[in-house]
Design an enzyme around this catalytic site. Structure first.
Site: not given
Length: 343
Positions: A281, A316
Site C-alpha cells: 500500500k 492478506r
C-alpha cells in the site's frame, strides 16, 4: 457512562509469568491491559482486573476459518482478476493466467486464496455485477475442476457476486464495505454459514482518500466494526464466523494507518479473528521510499511482522513466497523450530 476500551499489551517472550493470559489460544500472551477512554489519560491495569466478559472475548479460542485453525498465523494470497488493481492490474485477468497464478500462490505458501473482480483502490470506479461475476466465478470453478483444495475467499461488496462465487466453490466472503454497500450480503452470509470478513472503510473507493477525518481513528474504527458485527449477529450470523479488518488504507491518511497498526491488539476485544491487509500500500511506499508498488515487499513484510506481534491471525498479501519465508523465520525465533533435521 463513558465507554471503556481494553487493549491487551501483548508479548511473545518465553519468560512468561504464571499470571499471564493467552490471547485467543494463540501465540501471544499478556499480563497487563491498557484501559482507554476518549476523554481521559490511558491507564495500565493488571490483566487479572479485567471484567469477565472482556477476558472471555480476549482469551477464547477463535473458530476455524474455512477449516483453518486460528492458533497459528495464516497467509491469504491475493489474486486480482481485474484490469485496474493498483499493483497487479491486468496480470491475471485471463482465466488461464489466473489459474496458473493461483497454483503458484498455493505452492508459495498461501493458506487461503482471495479472489477479487473489482478494484477498490483509491479512485476506482464501480464494476457491474455481471462483469464482476464473469471475472471471478469461472476462475473459481476452474480451480475446483483441477482439484485446487486451498480455501477460496471471494473479495466482493455485492451479494449476487458472492452467491455465484459460493456456487462455484468459494469458502469465504470478504466484504470491504462491512455489509453496507449491498445489504443483501448479510443474508448470503447467514444462509451459507461461511466465514465473512467485515472491513472498515470511510467513504467509497471513488472518494475515500479525499480528506479522511476521525475523532480518534483507533476508537472510531473499533466502534464501527463493533456495530457492524452486532448488525450481522442480529441477522443470524454467528460471531464465530466473522473476521474483522480495520481497513488499512481505506479512507485513512498515513498517520491514521500507523495509529491503527500500533493499536491492533485493541481489535481482539471484538472476539473475532483479525485480518490485516497492508500489502504494497501507498503508505509503505512513502515511508519505505518505494514508488513502484511491486518494490514494496520488504515494507509489507515489516508490517506483517508487526501484525504478528499483535496477534493478527490472517495476513492478506501479494508476495506470498517472500512473506511466508519471513513468517517461518519469525515463527521459528518466537516459538521454536522443531522440524526433524533442521539447523
Amino acid at each position: 457512562m463513558e465507554k471503556t476500551y481494553y487493549r491487551p499489551l501483548l508479548r511473545l517472550d518465553t519468560a512468561r509469568p504464571d499470571s499471564a493470559l493467552t490471547l485467543a489460544a494463540g501465540w501471544c500472551w499478556f499480563d497487563e491491559v491498557e484501559l482507554i477512554r476518549r476523554d481521559a489519560e490511558p491507564e495500565i491495569i493488571p490483566a487479572s482486573h479485567l471484567p469477565e466478559d472482556i477476558m472471555l472475548r480476549l482469551c477464547t479460542a477463535r473458530a476455524p476459518v474455512a477449516g483453518l485453525r486460528m492458533d497459528a498465523p495464516r497467509i491469504m494470497g491475493i489474486l486480482n482478476v481485474t484490469p485496474d488493481s493498483f499493483s497487479d492490474g491486468g496480470q491475471y485477468d485471463l482465466e488461464d493466467a489466473a489459474v496458473a497464478r493461483a497454483l503458484e500462490l498455493r505452492e508459495a505458501g498461501a493458506d487461503i486464496l482471495d479472489i477479487g473482480g473489482e478494484s477498490t483502490r483509491p479512485g476506482a470506479n464501480e464494476v457491474s455485477e455481471d462483469e464482476e461475476i464473469a471475472r471471478t466465478a469461472p476462475v473459481i470453478a476452474a480451480l475446483r475442476e483441477v482439484d485446487f483444495d486451498t480455501p477460496i475467499s471471494i473479495d466482493t461488496r455485492k451479494a449476487l457476486v458472492a452467491d455465484q462465487a459460493l456456487e462455484s466453490g468459494a469458502d469465504m466472503l470478504n466484504d470491504v464495505s462491512a455489509l453496507e454497500f449491498d445489504p443483501a450480503m448479510v443474508e448470503v452470509a447467514q444462509v451459507s454459514g461461511v466465514p465473512i470478513c467485515l472491513m472498515h472503510a470511510q467513504g467509497l473507493p471513488e472518494d475515500m482518500q479525499d480528506d479522511p477525518r476521525y475523532s480518534d481513528v483507533l476508537l472510531d474504527v473499533y466502534d464501527y466494526l463493533e456495530d457492524r458485527i452486532a448488525l450481522a449477529e442480529a441477522h443470524g450470523v454467528d460471531r464465530a464466523a466473522i473476521i474483522a479488518d480495520p481497513g488499512i488504507g481505506f479512507g485513512k491518511t498515513l498517520q491514521h494507518n500507523l495509529a491503527l497498526i500500533r493499536g491492533l491488539s485493541l481489535f481482539h476485544g471484538l472476539g473475532c479473528s483479525l485480518l490485516l491487509g497492508t500489502s504494497r500500500k501507498r503508505f509503505i511506499g512513502t515511508i519505505g521510499r518505494a514508488e513502484d508498488a511491486q518494490a514494496r515487499m520488504p515494507g509489507s513484510l515489516a508490517v506483517t511482522l508487526a501484525g504478528l506481534g499483535q496477534g493478527v491471525q490472517i495476513h492478506r498479501v501479494h508476495d506470498v513466497a517472500e512473506i511466508a519465508q519471513g513468517v517461518r523465520l519469525w515463527d521459528a525465533i518466537t516459538r521454536g523450530y522443531h522440524e526433524e533435521g533442521g539447523q
